[in-house]
Design a protein around this motif. Structure first.
Motif, short mmCIF file in Angstrom:
data_model
loop_
_atom_site.label_atom_id
_atom_site.label_comp_id
_atom_site.label_asym_id
_atom_site.label_seq_id
_atom_site.Cartn_x
_atom_site.Cartn_y
_atom_site.Cartn_z
N LEU A 121 -29.17 65.34 58.72
CA LEU A 121 -28.82 64.92 60.84
C LEU A 121 -29.48 65.61 61.78
O LEU A 121 -30.11 65.10 62.41
CB LEU A 121 -27.27 64.55 61.00
N ASP A 122 -28.84 66.69 61.51
CA ASP A 122 -29.77 68.55 62.11
C ASP A 122 -31.39 67.80 62.16
O ASP A 122 -32.05 68.21 63.69
CB ASP A 122 -29.23 69.13 61.56
N GLY A 123 -31.37 67.52 61.00
CA GLY A 123 -33.12 67.80 61.21
C GLY A 123 -34.00 66.68 61.91
O GLY A 123 -34.86 66.53 62.41
N LEU A 124 -33.18 65.40 61.29
CA LEU A 124 -33.76 64.16 62.13
C LEU A 124 -33.53 64.37 63.28
O LEU A 124 -34.08 63.47 64.34
CB LEU A 124 -32.29 63.15 61.42
N VAL A 125 -32.85 64.87 64.13
CA VAL A 125 -32.83 64.47 65.76
C VAL A 125 -34.26 65.80 66.41
O VAL A 125 -35.03 64.61 66.64
CB VAL A 125 -32.22 65.99 66.33
N ASP A 126 -35.08 65.73 64.98
CA ASP A 126 -36.62 66.69 65.72
C ASP A 126 -37.82 65.29 65.37
O ASP A 126 -38.61 65.81 66.07
CB ASP A 126 -37.11 67.43 64.88
N LEU A 127 -37.23 64.43 64.57
CA LEU A 127 -38.19 63.61 64.06
C LEU A 127 -38.59 62.67 65.27
O LEU A 127 -40.00 62.45 65.03
CB LEU A 127 -37.01 62.19 63.63
N PRO A 128 -38.52 62.37 66.56
CA PRO A 128 -39.51 62.05 67.64
C PRO A 128 -40.40 62.82 68.06
O PRO A 128 -41.12 62.32 68.68
CB PRO A 128 -38.27 61.71 68.74
N PHE A 129 -39.56 64.63 67.99
CA PHE A 129 -40.94 65.35 67.82
C PHE A 129 -41.65 65.29 67.36
O PHE A 129 -43.47 64.90 67.66
CB PHE A 129 -40.44 66.60 68.46
N ALA A 130 -41.64 64.98 65.61
CA ALA A 130 -43.16 65.16 64.63
C ALA A 130 -43.77 63.78 64.93
O ALA A 130 -44.23 64.19 64.41
CB ALA A 130 -41.43 64.94 63.05
N LEU A 131 -42.36 62.82 65.45
CA LEU A 131 -43.48 61.42 65.31
C LEU A 131 -44.67 61.44 66.37
O LEU A 131 -44.16 61.34 66.89
CB LEU A 131 -42.30 60.31 64.66
N PRO A 132 -45.50 60.87 65.86
CA PRO A 132 -46.63 60.51 66.55
C PRO A 132 -46.22 58.75 67.57
O PRO A 132 -46.22 58.38 66.99
CB PRO A 132 -47.95 60.04 65.89
N THR A 133 -46.47 59.48 68.64
CA THR A 133 -45.69 58.39 69.54
C THR A 133 -46.16 56.86 69.16
O THR A 133 -45.38 56.24 69.70
CB THR A 133 -45.87 58.66 71.46
N ALA A 134 -47.05 56.84 69.02
CA ALA A 134 -47.63 55.50 68.53
C ALA A 134 -47.38 54.71 67.32
O ALA A 134 -46.95 53.58 67.39
CB ALA A 134 -49.60 55.77 68.74
N VAL A 135 -46.51 55.40 66.62
CA VAL A 135 -45.90 55.16 65.11
C VAL A 135 -44.46 55.20 65.98
O VAL A 135 -44.45 53.66 65.87
CB VAL A 135 -46.02 56.18 64.62
N ALA A 136 -43.70 55.83 66.81
CA ALA A 136 -43.02 55.39 66.87
C ALA A 136 -42.39 53.97 68.12
O ALA A 136 -42.22 53.20 67.73
CB ALA A 136 -42.02 56.61 68.35
N GLY A 137 -43.57 53.97 69.22
CA GLY A 137 -43.82 52.71 69.33
C GLY A 137 -44.09 51.62 68.92
O GLY A 137 -43.14 50.20 68.72
N ILE A 138 -44.97 51.96 67.39
CA ILE A 138 -45.07 49.97 66.98
C ILE A 138 -43.85 50.23 66.20
O ILE A 138 -43.16 48.80 66.32
CB ILE A 138 -46.48 50.41 65.87
N ALA A 139 -43.13 50.98 65.81
CA ALA A 139 -42.13 50.52 65.10
C ALA A 139 -41.02 50.38 65.74
O ALA A 139 -39.85 49.13 65.33
CB ALA A 139 -41.58 52.18 64.26
N LEU A 140 -40.95 50.78 67.36
CA LEU A 140 -40.17 50.11 67.88
C LEU A 140 -40.24 48.77 68.10
O LEU A 140 -39.16 47.63 68.31
CB LEU A 140 -40.15 51.45 69.27
N SER A 141 -41.52 48.13 68.49
CA SER A 141 -41.70 46.96 68.97
C SER A 141 -41.37 46.00 68.32
O SER A 141 -41.22 44.60 67.81
CB SER A 141 -42.92 46.73 69.54
N ALA A 142 -41.86 46.19 66.60
CA ALA A 142 -41.21 45.23 65.19
C ALA A 142 -40.01 45.70 65.60
O ALA A 142 -39.11 44.54 65.28
CB ALA A 142 -42.36 46.55 63.98
N LEU A 143 -38.85 46.33 65.56
CA LEU A 143 -37.55 46.39 65.72
C LEU A 143 -36.84 45.25 66.71
O LEU A 143 -36.15 44.77 66.31
CB LEU A 143 -36.91 47.51 65.64
N TYR A 144 -37.96 45.64 67.71
CA TYR A 144 -37.14 44.57 68.88
C TYR A 144 -37.65 43.55 69.12
O TYR A 144 -37.41 43.12 70.17
CB TYR A 144 -37.24 46.09 70.14
N ALA A 145 -38.95 43.38 68.99
CA ALA A 145 -39.68 41.77 68.91
C ALA A 145 -38.35 41.37 68.41
O ALA A 145 -37.56 41.47 68.04
CB ALA A 145 -40.34 41.82 67.86
#
Lengths: 361, 279
Positions: free
Chosen positions: B98-122
């Protein structure tokens, strides 16, 4: 009795911190819980406070069972070794804390809080620091503020966990005398934890000696020092020399030399150890009597008015320590490497089965 | 004197060299681009500058961005504090993970996060369908912007609060409870004041990060003018129109806002710490 501890047990995993402890603490007394580290004294203190939950057993304050009363309702004042002052609050705010967190109905008015805080600050002689922050005070001052903070809520009992442990020697000596005088003034039932036997003997009305979670002996400081119940207590209460001894028909001998003064079991025979304090070892240049042990001087160190000698002697596996007043040592003209004679004044012989405090139960 | 360096022999050598290199790189990678930005806008004159930065569509984007960033940071303030609290105070299985997962948003390319989020929340996505049931549309609305901002900036709060919580002595809380304080009083009067500066700093960092977030947002925002356009998108739009000066002007506004916020937080925190350490 103001604090009753009945059949209290506490384990941390496999480690037995408090082993079936029974103890009564008198009203208005200043009691020292003394023991080596790991003896369970701090755990016992924290159980009394309610900061730690015992596995079994009960705690009573003034006859009332407080075992299940939460720490915040128990009415104890607790002083920590490292002060635990709130860094973001001024001294005044720190001391007032216990009053300002009271439920609105019981909370004193602003003026009364101010009055009571200033009163205890005067008691600890630090009223002039009210507006300062803890970081601006010395260690000794911080501990006095911590004490004031604990006293302002007028606790039923005051508990102090190694209160002088973080201070340097001079300050701690001053502060413990000061604590003694303060206690004589306010007479709140107090228990303090220490591993320093000198501190315990000097400050307290009563000393409780703990070892491996169990109670070894309790009594007045003088009582305990003069009549240690067992070898552990004898050993723990100050430096001590050990000689191999035999007891035969009511007579104790070290290396064949009969001991003339001291105490030993008169009705049992056997091998044992004679315990002698360094200041009860007399050093002589000539053999004047037949109760003397031969020894060789290995080291002489003069510490102020006292001369400390380290000697090798048959009958002792370790170096023998002797303390002699300088005024008496000088005329003897003893040099390092000299052959001398030792007289053991007031030795205490424990027989083999009794020598080590029984381990386990 | 501007540079009050005490003149005495230092124990650690190389102060001059290390300071020099640091300043050089700060200039090269930070100050120079900022200067360039200001230079770009210098050509256009105050009138035109004002006109560009107060364009109604741009002003609407400020509002959207600021509101979304504020709400996302406040949300992260609560959630990040909770996260830091459980990571510091409790031992449980999978804590390291869990401690490691906290940093995931930093490690993930923001575009990837954006696509993932829009797919989830569509509306057809897992979360989107759930929220749709309650009549809330997340994707392609300002709410989606908040979700994206919250996702990318939560590590700031956790990572600033965590070390301060770790340093907070348990004895302080024990002392407070022996003095009669309840759990909530201990939190309010002992824990919160101690972590307050770090907490506010964490939220401010999350806020400034959110002001400039682009990649994660544009996929989920829907980018409807006056409704769900963020300021960073406005910069991008101006760039696509080859209007570099206008893009720089809007960027300068964002930069000024971020710098002002960070600087004032720093000054405020320094004053707080001075009181704590008695200097």
């Amino acid at each position: 009795m103001s604090i009753e501890i009945r059949d209290v047990n506490k384990r941390f995993g496999d480690f037995v911190a408090v082993d079936n402890m029974n103890l009564s603490i008198g009203e208005g007394e200043l009691t020292a819980l003394l023991g080596p580290s790991g003896s369970g004294k701090t755990t016992l203190l924290r159980i009394i406070a309610g900061l730690e939950q015992q596995d079994s057993g009960r705690i009573h304050f003034y006859g009332e069972d407080t075992t299940d009363v939460h720490v915040s309702d128990r009415g104890v004042g607790f002083v920590f070794q490292h002060y635990a002052l709130f860094r973001h609050m001024t001294v005044f705010e720190n001391v007032a804390f216990g009053l300002t967190v009271k439920p609105r109905k019981e909370r004193p008015s602003k003026e009364e809080i101010r009055e009571r805080v200033m009163k205890v600050l005067k008691l600890v002689q630090l009223d002039w620091t009210a507006k300062r922050y803890p970081s601006q005070l010395s260690g000794g001052q911080r501990q006095r503020i911590a004490l004031a903070r604990a006293l302002v809520i007028e606790p039923k009992v005051l508990l102090l966990d190694e209160p002088f442990g973080a201070l340097d020697t001079k300050v701690r000596t001053e502060l413990r005398r000061w604590l003694r005088r303060l206690h004589d003034e306010i007479h709140v039932t107090s228990v303090f934890v220490t591993h320093d036997q000198e501190e315990a003997l000097e400050v307290s009305d009563r000393v409780v000696i703990m070892n491996q979670g169990r109670l070894e002996q309790q009594g007045t400081p003088e009582d305990i020092y003069d009549h240690p119940a067992n070898a552990f207590v004898f050993d723990f209460l100050g430096n001590v020399n050990q000689f191999r001894a035999q007891v035969q028909q009511g007579q104790a001998r070290v290396e064949g030399h009969a001991l003339t003064q001291g105490s030993w079991p008169k009705d049992r025979n056997g091998e044992g150890l004679a315990y002698v304090r360094p200041y009860e070892v007399d050093v002589l240049k000539q053999p004047e009597g037949d109760d003397l042990l031969p020894a060789t001087v290995e080291l002489i160190s003069i510490i102020g008015p006292t001369v400390r000698l380290e000697l090798t002697a048959p009958g002792s596996e370790h170096l023998v320590h002797a303390e002699v007043p300088k005024s008496r040592f000088r005329p003897l003209g003893i040099q390092q490497g000299d052959q001398v004679w030792l007289r053991l004044n007031n030795s205490r012989v424990f027989l083999a089965g009794d020598v080590l405090p029984p381990v386990g139960s | 004197m501007a540079f009050a360096i005490p003149i005495r022999k230092r124990v650690l050598p190389g102060f001059g060299l290390s300071l020099g290199i640091s300043l050089f790189f700060v200039s090269l990678v930070l100050l120079l681009p900022v200067t360039g930005l200001v230079m770009q806008t210098a050509d256009m004159g105050w009138g035109r500058f004002w006109q560009v930065v107060t364009d109604p569509r741009v002003v609407a984007s400020y509002k959207v961005t600021l509101t979304a960033a504020l709400i996302a940071s406040l949300f992260n303030g609560v959630f990040g504090l909770l996260m830091a609290w459980i990571l510091v105070r409790y031992d449980f299985w999978g804590k390291r993970l869990l401690d490691g997962l906290v940093d995931l948003p930093f490690a993930l390319p923001t575009a990837v996060a954006g696509i993932a989020l829009s797919a989830l929340y569509a509306q057809s996505g897992w979360y989107g369908g759930f929220f749709e049931f309650f009549g809330v549309q997340v994707a392609y609305t300002p709410v989606g912007i908040m979700v994206a901002m919250a996702f990318t900036s939560v590590p700031f709060v956790v990572r600033t609060v965590q070390p301060v919580l770790e340093d907070l002595p348990l004895e302080d809380e024990e002392a407070a409870s022996t003095l009669g304080a309840s759990g909530s009083q201990i939190f309010r009067r002992i824990v919160l004041p101690a972590i307050w500066p770090a907490w506010v700093t964490g939220m401010a960092l999350a806020f400034t990060r959110s002001l400039g977030e682009f990649g994660a947002i544009i996929f989920i925002a829907g980018n409807m003018p006056y409704v769900s356009e963020v300021t960073s998108l406005m910069i991008f739009v101006r760039l696509q129109e080859y209007d570099y000066a206008a893009a720089s002007a809007i960027a300068a506004v964002i930069l000024l806002a971020s710098l002002t916020l960070l600087l004032s937080i720093n000054i405020w925190q320094a004053r707080f710490l001075r009181r704590l350490h008695g200097r």
